[in-house]
Design an enzyme around this catalytic site. Sequence first.
Site, PDB file in Angstrom:
ATOM      1  N   GLU A   1       0.825  -1.197   0.000  1.00 36.26           N
ATOM      2  CA  GLU A   1       0.000   0.000   0.000  1.00 36.26           C
ATOM      3  C   GLU A   1       0.865   1.255   0.000  1.00 36.26           C
ATOM      4  O   GLU A   1       1.984   1.251   0.504  1.00 36.26           O
ATOM      5  CB  GLU A   1      -0.883   0.019   1.255  1.00 36.26           C
ATOM      6  CG  GLU A   1      -1.954  -1.050   1.224  1.00 36.26           C
ATOM      7  CD  GLU A   1      -2.836  -1.059   2.455  1.00 36.26           C
ATOM      8  OE1 GLU A   1      -4.048  -1.191   2.292  1.00 36.26           O
ATOM      9  OE2 GLU A   1      -2.316  -0.935   3.580  1.00 36.26           O
TER      10      GLU A   1
ATOM     11  N   CYS B   1       3.353   8.649   0.945  1.00 41.82           N
ATOM     12  CA  CYS B   1       3.963   7.769   1.932  1.00 41.82           C
ATOM     13  C   CYS B   1       4.174   6.419   1.250  1.00 41.82           C
ATOM     14  O   CYS B   1       3.208   5.756   0.867  1.00 41.82           O
ATOM     15  CB  CYS B   1       3.016   7.663   3.127  1.00 41.82           C
ATOM     16  SG  CYS B   1       3.604   6.541   4.401  1.00 41.82           S
TER      17      CYS B   1
ATOM     18  N   CYS C   1       6.890  -6.693   7.480  1.00 42.59           N
ATOM     19  CA  CYS C   1       8.015  -6.087   8.198  1.00 42.59           C
ATOM     20  C   CYS C   1       8.526  -7.073   9.238  1.00 42.59           C
ATOM     21  O   CYS C   1       7.746  -7.824   9.825  1.00 42.59           O
ATOM     22  CB  CYS C   1       7.556  -4.804   8.893  1.00 42.59           C
ATOM     23  SG  CYS C   1       8.898  -3.860   9.656  1.00 42.59           S
TER      24      CYS C   1
ATOM     25  N   CYS D   1       7.227  -4.223  15.869  1.00 45.03           N
ATOM     26  CA  CYS D   1       6.739  -3.259  16.856  1.00 45.03           C
ATOM     27  C   CYS D   1       5.322  -3.695  17.243  1.00 45.03           C
ATOM     28  O   CYS D   1       4.484  -3.936  16.380  1.00 45.03           O
ATOM     29  CB  CYS D   1       6.724  -1.850  16.284  1.00 45.03           C
ATOM     30  SG  CYS D   1       8.329  -1.301  15.693  1.00 45.03           S
TER      31      CYS D   1
ATOM     32  N   CYS E   1       2.047  -1.879  15.758  1.00 43.83           N
ATOM     33  CA  CYS E   1       1.936  -1.568  14.326  1.00 43.83           C
ATOM     34  C   CYS E   1       1.225  -2.680  13.555  1.00 43.83           C
ATOM     35  O   CYS E   1       1.513  -3.861  13.752  1.00 43.83           O
ATOM     36  CB  CYS E   1       3.336  -1.351  13.750  1.00 43.83           C
ATOM     37  SG  CYS E   1       3.340  -1.017  11.981  1.00 43.83           S
TER      38      CYS E   1
ATOM     39  N   GLU F   1      10.504  -1.699   6.988  1.00 43.81           N
ATOM     40  CA  GLU F   1      11.599  -0.962   7.622  1.00 43.81           C
ATOM     41  C   GLU F   1      12.629  -0.612   6.539  1.00 43.81           C
ATOM     42  O   GLU F   1      13.379  -1.484   6.092  1.00 43.81           O
ATOM     43  CB  GLU F   1      12.217  -1.833   8.735  1.00 43.81           C
ATOM     44  CG  GLU F   1      13.532  -1.330   9.293  1.00 43.81           C
ATOM     45  CD  GLU F   1      13.550   0.145   9.682  1.00 43.81           C
ATOM     46  OE1 GLU F   1      12.587   0.642  10.290  1.00 43.81           O
ATOM     47  OE2 GLU F   1      14.541   0.822   9.351  1.00 43.81           O
TER      48      GLU F   1
ATOM     49  N   SER G   1      12.368   7.004   7.248  1.00 39.43           N
ATOM     50  CA  SER G   1      12.064   6.800   8.661  1.00 39.43           C
ATOM     51  C   SER G   1      12.497   5.398   9.098  1.00 39.43           C
ATOM     52  O   SER G   1      12.182   4.411   8.437  1.00 39.43           O
ATOM     53  CB  SER G   1      10.562   6.967   8.879  1.00 39.43           C
ATOM     54  OG  SER G   1      10.225   6.724  10.217  1.00 39.43           O
TER      55      SER G   1
ATOM     56  N   SER H   1      12.061   6.646  14.754  1.00 38.44           N
ATOM     57  CA  SER H   1      10.861   6.390  15.565  1.00 38.44           C
ATOM     58  C   SER H   1      11.292   6.067  16.987  1.00 38.44           C
ATOM     59  O   SER H   1      11.661   4.934  17.292  1.00 38.44           O
ATOM     60  CB  SER H   1      10.072   5.233  14.961  1.00 38.44           C
ATOM     61  OG  SER H   1       9.684   5.575  13.646  1.00 38.44           O
ATOM     62  N   LEU H   2      11.264   7.072  17.829  1.00 43.91           N
ATOM     63  CA  LEU H   2      11.793   6.936  19.184  1.00 43.91           C
ATOM     64  C   LEU H   2      10.773   6.225  20.078  1.00 43.91           C
ATOM     65  O   LEU H   2      11.079   5.220  20.717  1.00 43.91           O
ATOM     66  CB  LEU H   2      12.143   8.330  19.730  1.00 43.91           C
ATOM     67  CG  LEU H   2      13.076   8.385  20.917  1.00 43.91           C
ATOM     68  CD1 LEU H   2      14.404   7.725  20.611  1.00 43.91           C
ATOM     69  CD2 LEU H   2      13.292   9.840  21.345  1.00 43.91           C
ATOM     70  N   ASN H   3       9.581   6.793  20.161  1.00 40.76           N
ATOM     71  CA  ASN H   3       8.432   6.127  20.814  1.00 40.76           C
ATOM     72  C   ASN H   3       8.619   5.777  22.287  1.00 40.76           C
ATOM     73  O   ASN H   3       7.820   5.013  22.843  1.00 40.76           O
ATOM     74  CB  ASN H   3       8.010   4.867  20.046  1.00 40.76           C
ATOM     75  CG  ASN H   3       7.638   5.166  18.602  1.00 40.76           C
ATOM     76  OD1 ASN H   3       7.472   6.327  18.234  1.00 40.76           O
ATOM     77  ND2 ASN H   3       7.519   4.144  17.786  1.00 40.76           N
TER      78      ASN H   3
ATOM     79  N   ASN I   1      -2.877   5.719  16.198  1.00 43.85           N
ATOM     80  CA  ASN I   1      -4.022   5.301  15.377  1.00 43.85           C
ATOM     81  C   ASN I   1      -4.363   3.871  15.752  1.00 43.85           C
ATOM     82  O   ASN I   1      -3.534   2.976  15.593  1.00 43.85           O
ATOM     83  CB  ASN I   1      -3.665   5.358  13.888  1.00 43.85           C
ATOM     84  CG  ASN I   1      -3.358   6.771  13.444  1.00 43.85           C
ATOM     85  OD1 ASN I   1      -4.039   7.709  13.812  1.00 43.85           O
ATOM     86  ND2 ASN I   1      -2.292   6.921  12.665  1.00 43.85           N
TER      87      ASN I   1
ATOM     88  N   CYS J   1      -0.697   6.350  10.013  1.00 41.38           N
ATOM     89  CA  CYS J   1       0.586   5.717  10.328  1.00 41.38           C
ATOM     90  C   CYS J   1       0.340   4.398  11.024  1.00 41.38           C
ATOM     91  O   CYS J   1      -0.453   4.308  11.952  1.00 41.38           O
ATOM     92  CB  CYS J   1       1.381   6.559  11.304  1.00 41.38           C
ATOM     93  SG  CYS J   1       1.775   8.169  10.709  1.00 41.38           S
TER      94      CYS J   1
HETATM   95  N1  SAH Z   1       9.638   1.192   9.905  1.00 43.90           N
HETATM   96  C1  SAH Z   1       9.775   2.609   9.834  1.00 43.90           C
HETATM   97  C2  SAH Z   1       8.768   3.284   8.926  1.00 43.90           C
HETATM   98  C3  SAH Z   1       7.320   2.826   8.995  1.00 43.90           C
HETATM   99  S1  SAH Z   1       6.346   3.290  10.378  1.00 43.90           S
HETATM  100  C4  SAH Z   1       9.737   3.231  11.215  1.00 43.90           C
HETATM  101  O1  SAH Z   1       9.486   2.503  12.170  1.00 43.90           O
HETATM  102  O2  SAH Z   1      10.037   4.399  11.352  1.00 43.90           O
HETATM  103  C5  SAH Z   1       6.118   5.002  10.283  1.00 43.90           C
HETATM  104  C6  SAH Z   1       5.783   5.626  11.648  1.00 43.90           C
HETATM  105  O3  SAH Z   1       4.478   5.220  12.100  1.00 43.90           O
HETATM  106  C7  SAH Z   1       6.755   5.214  12.758  1.00 43.90           C
HETATM  107  O4  SAH Z   1       7.158   6.339  13.478  1.00 43.90           O
HETATM  108  C8  SAH Z   1       5.916   4.301  13.639  1.00 43.90           C
HETATM  109  O5  SAH Z   1       6.386   4.322  14.958  1.00 43.90           O
HETATM  110  C9  SAH Z   1       4.539   4.895  13.471  1.00 43.90           C
HETATM  111  N2  SAH Z   1       3.424   4.002  13.795  1.00 43.90           N
HETATM  112  C10 SAH Z   1       3.374   2.670  13.688  1.00 43.90           C
HETATM  113  N3  SAH Z   1       2.159   2.208  14.053  1.00 43.90           N
HETATM  114  C11 SAH Z   1       1.418   3.291  14.378  1.00 43.90           C
HETATM  115  C12 SAH Z   1       0.069   3.477  14.795  1.00 43.90           C
HETATM  116  N4  SAH Z   1      -0.755   2.454  14.905  1.00 43.90           N
HETATM  117  N5  SAH Z   1      -0.354   4.738  15.041  1.00 43.90           N
HETATM  118  C13 SAH Z   1       0.479   5.793  14.861  1.00 43.90           C
HETATM  119  N6  SAH Z   1       1.743   5.679  14.440  1.00 43.90           N
HETATM  120  C14 SAH Z   1       2.214   4.439  14.212  1.00 43.90           C
END
Ligand code: SAH
Length: 350
Positions: free
Chosen positions: A100, A113, A120, A124, A127, A168, A199, A222-224, A298, A340
Amino acid sequence: MTEPYKHKHKHKPLIGQTNLELESFAESIGEKSFRGRQLFDWIYRQQVDKFNEMTDLSKSLREKLDSDTIHPLKIVNRDLSSSKQTRKFLFELRDGKLVEAVLMVEGARITVCLSTQVGCAVDCDFCATAKMGFVKNLSSGEIVDQFLHLQKMSEEKITNVVFMGMGEPFLNYKNTIAAADLLHHPKGVNMAAWRITISTAGIVPKIKQFSMEEQPYKLAVSLNGTSQDQRLRTMPITKTHSFSDLMRASKDYAYHSRNRITFEYVLMDEINDNPKDSEKLVKLLSNVECKLNVIPYNEIGGEYSRPSDEKIEAFLQPLKRANFPVTVRWSKGQDIDAGCGQLATNSIKN
Ligand code: SAH
């Protein structure tokens, strides 16, 4: 001797090939190499995908190419979000697998995007793509073709590219950089490097490589989370590449690069949304040339949820004192699962 011309789909699709590769392709079908440069111009700069519209190619060449295929991808579905600002497209690869990509309009800014992998491997916990597991890396052509298809669908010129779709990017480093290079090529799409953002979930050795190679593209991490333990709860990759190693590599990159680094912070209820976390971020990032992008979660029907608006506000409060810019990504397109982390193609939906 030149190789005989092969049948449909026996060729590598032309989209994804560099100038040099298209020159060799031209030679391989008995043409002069400059024909390859003409193809490059038609495909990437003029973005024409029908050989009979490539008017300066000789008729004999066009005939040879007639049965050939330009696109590695085919659009199989599209969704329009209720706001009409976000469109999600489903593509089929030549082997039937699906990916997608999303087209977003925010005023004059048109962002796409793009996905870099089917599925992947990073896993995470929050995700949707992770739930598919890893299926395969996309080729540079399959990545660039998402852009070219989306540009055709968009009335306006695309202004920004983010590699934040499925996958990724830094576990498909070579093809991702090759795709960015094609989008950046001055004789092709000619997208400015600072308009292209890659990213990563934090693949430390690749951040170092990206930095060492002085790649001109922007980097987002993506620090999170704000500590080893907290990040480990949702991102198992933190076991392999520790929080402190990630911070160090990110700081080194920010120090050496001309570009600011972006830290993304997906805000999840009761996981990492305490104002103590944002206070920590103010300190943690105070000596890094960076920008912080807060992404309210999300929901994907799993155990995580988006904090209430009050909680989001409370989290943002301490960040007002930060010496770096902070933005909040109020993701659009959640109604069509285009936000995202909502991209997944286990089956054709709808
Ligand atoms: N693998 C890469 C790029 C894809 S994810 C990465 O991790 O950066 C793109 C962004 O969406 C990342 O910052 C990830 O942490 C975030 N993300 C993943 N799942 C999400 C969700 N359900 N809601 C909001 N952001 C999310």
